[in-house]
Design a protein around this motif. Structure first.
Motif, PDB file in Angstrom:
ATOM      1  N   SER A   1      68.014  47.239  82.946  1.00  0.00           N
ATOM      2  CA  SER A   1      66.806  46.465  82.707  1.00  0.00           C
ATOM      3  C   SER A   1      65.701  47.364  82.177  1.00  0.00           C
ATOM      4  CB  SER A   1      66.336  45.807  84.005  1.00  0.00           C
ATOM      5  OG  SER A   1      65.877  46.812  84.915  1.00  0.00           O
ATOM      6  N   TYR A   2      64.648  46.740  81.695  1.00  0.00           N
ATOM      7  CA  TYR A   2      63.468  47.482  81.237  1.00  0.00           C
ATOM      8  C   TYR A   2      62.937  48.372  82.348  1.00  0.00           C
ATOM      9  CZ  TYR A   2      58.756  48.240  79.320  1.00  0.00           C
ATOM     10  OH  TYR A   2      57.592  48.807  78.859  1.00  0.00           O
TER      11      TYR A   2
ATOM     12  N   GLN B   1      69.785  48.087  77.382  1.00  0.00           N
ATOM     13  CA  GLN B   1      69.123  46.824  77.702  1.00  0.00           C
ATOM     14  C   GLN B   1      69.783  45.651  76.989  1.00  0.00           C
ATOM     15  OE1 GLN B   1      64.830  47.034  77.446  1.00  0.00           O
ATOM     16  NE2 GLN B   1      64.608  44.814  77.561  1.00  0.00           N
TER      17      GLN B   1
END
Length: 466
Positions: A342-343, A375
């Motif tokens: 994820s970010y 991502q």
């Protein structure tokens, strides 16, 4: 631009390609400018010496003027192409599915024995491989300035002649510029020019480019059926793009090799390289994930994984087959040690590497958040396994690494960060970092001897963040 062409122009840019520094053409306020694409045809400048323009008081004879044939292409990023040559226009209509014939447009005068008719001026032509476009000007000072100062443009000679002053029986040819498309556009149709000025924000009006006669000699008509529309010109392309259907998009270009060539040659402006739903999406230090908080709609953890972060569901099957085949080859097993991030997870990894190694070295190992292929769910960091599994940094030189390097393309995966490519990718060599682009494109990548996605798609190197 016809009303249909105007609507098409409003589609906007599908992707951002690397561009050269600003052109001298944009620094000049006067003169005639038109950036016109040729659809891959060789442009041969006539070997002529053009006589000086006749005195301004002379009134050019419209009887020998001829209309320009006009074409439009979305693939060349809403480009228009204008030609006085009937055989060239007929060939484009009949043989090149990247272009749509829109009819005849404003009138100009052909060269006669190397000279322009009395009362007209020569129009100079330039070509730019950086912009994959042509530029025309009848302003001699402007042409000279471009030749002397702007390396983006190559002078090709004079193509036709035009009137620089309005006389009875002539109309204005209006000029527009689009900073988004990086194109110029002409039209002698006053209604069309007004529609563009009032309703299309892609285009900025720049004034009158030249004057064209309203009557004169006829030109042979364009005849026969047009070439089948391909790529961005295909009527089926909008639906394929809306569905993010990579297979159908590829098919409409005529295969993976044709798709790659069209993207690299600037003939596939409708195909986004920033759509994370497509397997060929390019993310690097100058091309962030879009949107920055993107999360794949479906992720699957492959068998034998050492982590919970999975791979996008349309890529996990090929990864598991790669795992099975490397083991069956006798080279040993591999396991996924990092898939989707994820970010927020990437922010932590980036922060740790920068704090540990400093910004320059840290960012050669870890992408900034929003700039990581992980991502996308299309990247896989792998390690070699025997009795146990090793680390990323012990993967190089193993039997598994050699097998993966030589064979991953067969499954749609490439080694994204190869040795010797730091100047292009901005990252140190990572033989463990695999990237899924799909089996067909991966074969083209392998067979073409490419070593980075940037080179594969004709994109600029991205060693640093903007």
């Amino acid at each position: 631009m016809t009303s249909g062409g105007m609507a098409r122009a409003a589609l906007g840019r599908a992707r951002a390609r690397g561009r050269k520094p600003g052109s001298a053409i944009r620094r000049l306020a006067s003169g005639l400018a038109a950036a016109i694409l040729l659809g891959g045809m060789a442009a041969v400048a006539p070997s002529v010496t053009v006589a000086p323009a006749a005195a301004a008081s002379a009134s050019p004879d419209p009887s020998s003027s001829r209309p320009i044939y006009r074409f439009w292409s979305q693939g060349y990023e809403n480009a228009h192409f204008y030609t006085l040559d009937h055989s060239e226009a007929q060939g484009l209509h009949s043989k090149d599915g990247n272009w749509t014939y829109e009819g005849t447009d404003f009138r100009v005068w052909p060269l006669a024995s190397g000279s322009c008719p009395a009362g007209t001026s020569p129009v100079h032509r330039f070509w730019s491989s950086a912009y994959t476009s042509h530029f025309y000007t009848m302003n001699a000072a402007e042409a000279d300035e471009v030749r002397r100062t702007d390396r983006n443009w190559t002078y090709e000679g004079v193509r036709f002649c035009a009137a620089s002053q309005q006389t009875e029986g002539t109309v204005a040819v209006h000029r527009f510029w689009s900073p988004g498309f990086e194109k110029h556009f002409y039209t002698a149709n006053a209604d069309e020019a007004q529609r563009l000025r009032s309703s299309d924000r892609n285009w900025t009006y720049e004034g009158v480019a030249m004057y064209a006669p309203t009557s004169g000699a006829a030109s042979p008509p364009i005849t026969g059926q047009p070439a089948p529309r391909v790529g961005c010109q295909s009527p089926d392309m909008p639906a394929a793009l809306a569905a993010h259907d990579a297979g159908r998009i590829t098919q409409l270009f005529g295969g993976a090799g044709a798709l790659r060539d069209a993207i690299a040659d600037g003939r596939a402006a409708c195909v986004p390289l920033d759509d994370p739903a497509l397997p060929w999406v390019v993310v690097n230090k100058q091309r962030p994930v879009s949107p920055l908080d993107y999360v794949p709609s479906s992720l699957t953890v492959p068998s034998g994984s050492l982590v919970d972060g999975g791979i996008r569901s349309d890529a996990v099957g090929s990864f598991e087959q790669l795992q099975r085949d490397v083991a069956a080859s006798g080279a040993g097993r591999i396991a996924l040690t990092s898939g989707y991030r994820s970010y927020g997870t990437q922010a932590g990894i980036h922060r740790y590497q920068v704090e540990t190694l400093g910004q320059e070295q840290g960012e050669r190992l870890a992408a900034r958040p929003g700039y990581s292929e992980h991502q996308l769910g299309l990247a896989a960091d792998v390690v070699s396994c025997g009795g146990g599994c090793g680390s990323l940094y012990s993967f190089a030189g193993t039997a598994q690494e050699r097998w993966v390097r030589e064979n991953s393309w067969r499954y749609g995966w490439i080694v994204r960060y190869e040795s010797g490519q730091t100047g292009t990718t901005g990252y140190n060599a990572e033989p463990w970092h695999l990237r899924y682009i799909g089996a067909d494109l991966a074969r083209v990548y392998h067979d073409g001897g490419y070593h980075s996605l940037e080179a594969f798609f004709g994109l600029p190197a991205a060693p640093e963040y903007r």
